[in-house]
Every structure is written in structure tokens, then in C-alpha cells.
Design an enzyme around this catalytic site. Sequence first.
Site, PDB file in Angstrom:
ATOM      1  N   GLY A  94     -27.321  44.828  41.435  1.00 27.65           N
ATOM      2  CA  GLY A  94     -27.786  46.074  42.062  1.00 27.65           C
ATOM      3  C   GLY A  94     -27.289  46.149  43.496  1.00 27.65           C
ATOM      4  N   GLY A 108     -29.987  45.588  49.172  1.00 28.16           N
ATOM      5  CA  GLY A 108     -31.267  46.204  49.533  1.00 28.16           C
ATOM      6  C   GLY A 108     -32.041  46.779  48.361  1.00 28.16           C
ATOM      7  N   SER A 109     -31.520  46.582  47.138  1.00 27.45           N
ATOM      8  CA  SER A 109     -32.205  47.154  45.971  1.00 27.45           C
ATOM      9  C   SER A 109     -33.444  46.348  45.584  1.00 27.45           C
ATOM     10  CB  SER A 109     -31.252  47.238  44.781  1.00 27.45           C
ATOM     11  OG  SER A 109     -30.824  45.942  44.387  1.00 27.45           O
ATOM     12  N   LYS A 130     -33.162  42.878  44.556  1.00 28.40           N
ATOM     13  CA  LYS A 130     -32.823  41.818  43.598  1.00 28.40           C
ATOM     14  C   LYS A 130     -33.525  40.502  43.949  1.00 28.40           C
ATOM     15  CE  LYS A 130     -28.406  42.046  44.593  1.00 28.40           C
ATOM     16  NZ  LYS A 130     -28.557  43.150  45.560  1.00 28.40           N
ATOM     17  N   SER A 141     -22.709  41.996  42.606  1.00 29.87           N
ATOM     18  CA  SER A 141     -21.780  42.004  41.453  1.00 29.87           C
ATOM     19  C   SER A 141     -21.532  43.428  40.967  1.00 29.87           C
ATOM     20  CB  SER A 141     -22.313  41.118  40.316  1.00 29.87           C
ATOM     21  OG  SER A 141     -23.662  41.385  39.996  1.00 29.87           O
TER      22      SER A 141
END
Lengths: 205, 205
Positions: free
Chosen positions: A36, A39-40, A42, A110
Site C-alpha cells: 500500500g 502512510g497507508s 501497513k 511494493s
Amino acid sequence: MADQKATNVHWHEGDITREHREKTLGHKGATLWFTGLSGSGKSTVAVELEGTLHEMGVTSYRLDGDNVRMGINKNLGFSAEDRTENIRRIGEVSKLFVDSGVIALSSFISPYRADRDQVRELHEAAGMEFIEIFVDCSLEAAESRDPKGLYKKARAGEIKNFTGIDDPYEAPSKPEIHLHSDQQELAEEVQEILALLRERGIISA
Amino acid sequence: MADQKATNVHWHEGDITREHREKTLGHKGATLWFTGLSGSGKSTVAVELEGTLHEMGVTSYRLDGDNVRMGINKNLGFSAEDRTENIRRIGEVSKLFVDSGVIALSSFISPYRADRDQVRELHEAAGMEFIEIFVDCSLEAAESRDPKGLYKKARAGEIKNFTGIDDPYEAPSKPEIHLHSDQQELAEEVQEILALLRERGIISA
């Protein structure tokens, strides 16, 4: 006596295998791949899951930028080639952990689908569990969090090829788990992952 | 209920650390680095030790040419540069295993002292156990075993830069354990290693 036991008793089935190690550990090895935007969330999910698994007696190990970019991948930069090699090596290390019986929690932006799919194939060809977890979050939400101040730098042109700004994020087409970190509670996200781990027999109820 | 427990009970001391994982596993993480000539018996000792540790409930994981040269290091050849990078990456992977709480059994000829010392420093700087095990064996004995037929090929000039023939083996100056595989019984070698693991508190008696 332990000393006597160690030399006089022998396993008779040849080499120790992944199944032997999993029996000792009480759970199966697997790679949980968190992908992701920066800052998502993860790492937030991975850390919470790690703690929860620990309380259940399950051994997991987090692979992330901190222990990989400074270690095994410290001789890699951020060119397209190096990014691909970065993910390839992380995929191989994750696979070694699965083979050892540990649950690898691999948390990396990724952004390229082909790189992630290669890691998936690597695992599946070896009969190993690969669970892709898409930590979905709007760019707006991720950018407003900006925990490391990276979006700000990317907007200012100080960082080039930043995912979501001037480099693409290719969302997974069929992730095993699709989280919406800008709408879900953390505990709910963790439960969703645990449910799948139980369903697949990786951990017991 | 397991579901309830997972979300309502929390660890309160921050991130899960190596110490947490070691507590779950019941032993400490460490790297046991087996070095010696091809055919010296490194793998034989590592496999026997692995089985013995398994019977004691200790999780170890063997890193060797089979799972490394075909995996994380498959893009490396046998130039001096690539050999050094080969050992560097294996050292970093071993360190990740130690951090996970697992005992890494890393078995590689690793002929150059500087490369091995770098792996040692990597571990010691992180406060991790690194145990160098010199599997000593005369060239004559190793060559007479020649389990993979490699000495024969090297003598025939079909393999260049073969350790012991036309490339040097730099013996460890201060290995933690010095085995003599052409004079000792396998069980005795394993006991010597187990004794040191107990002495250092890596495994309990």
C-alpha cells in the site's frame, strides 16, 4: 539426562523438514505481504497483528524497511532495477522464514504488481502460503497523515519517483485481504487477517 | 473466546522484541557459522545438530548452498566480489533469523577470514551471538571423501578457483569451536557444540 538423550535418541526420518519445525512451533509458516501507499498504515496493522500473534504464542517476524534497507539490501538504490531486486530479495528472505516455520510479516510499499506476483509465484511453486494484504487508503488520507514527512518532500520536488505522486501504485487485482485503513478500525483489520489464518489452518483457533 | 481475547487484551510494552520471541520459543537466537573445506563435514555436523536440537524442542534453521545459492543469491557468481557479496547477504539473513529468535545454522566454505569477520562484527554490533565453528579436516581426507566429485573436477582443471586446490582457505584464528572431523566422532562434535550453547545460555540444559 539431557546430555545422554541428545546423542542416543535419534529422529529416523531423514532431514528435519518444515513440517517438523511447524510441529514444534505449533503453527504453520506463511508470508503475509502488506502492500500500500506510504502512510497507508501497513506497519500499524503489521505491528498490531504481531502483538496479537505473540499473545497467542505464535512466532512471527516483521520484515520492513528498517531491518532490510539497512541490512541485506543496503547496496540497493531506488532505480527501477534496484526496486525490483529489492522486492526479489525480500521475497526470498520471506520464503526462508516460511520454510523455518515462522510467519513473515513483510511490509513494503511494493508498488509494482509484477514484482509482487513474482514473490507470490516463488512461494506457491514451493507449496508455501502467500497472503497479499492490500492496505488500501486514499492518497488524500495517506498524504494528510504523512508520518515521515515524505509527501511534503515529494510535493516540493525534493524526492523523485515517489509512489502516488510521480510514480504509480499498481493496486493488487486479487489480494487475499483488502483492508480500507481510512475507514476500518485497527482491531477489525487484525480480526480479518486472523480469520483467514485460521481458515487456512495456519494458526489454530 | 479466542476472538475476543485477540482484540481486547494488549501487550503494553511497545513493539514485540527479540526477547519476546525468545520467550515464546524457549531459547535464544544465535548464528552458528560452520566453515571449512568442501567435504570437511560441515553439513553432516549441521544436520546432526539440527536433528538433536529438534528433539530438544529448539527451532533451528539451516542455511546452505541449496537454499541460498538458488534463491537470494542466484544472481551471484564466483568472482571474488560475488563471493564476498554472497557471504555478506548470508550474514544479513542469519542476523534476521537471530532477531526472530531462531538458531541459524549457516554452513558455507566461506574461505576468507575477512568475510567471516564481517559477519561476526555485524552480529556482535547488534548484541547477537555469533559462534564460529571451524570444521577442520586435512585436505587429503576431504579430497578422499569428495562427496560431490568436485575435487576430481578441480584437479582436472574443470573447476577453477577451487578452495584448497587453486584458491586459499584461510583458517579461523580464534573460532569458538574447533572440530577435527577426520578424528572425532559425529556425536562428540555435536556434544561439544551443545555444551557451548548451554554455557552461553542459548539453550537450557
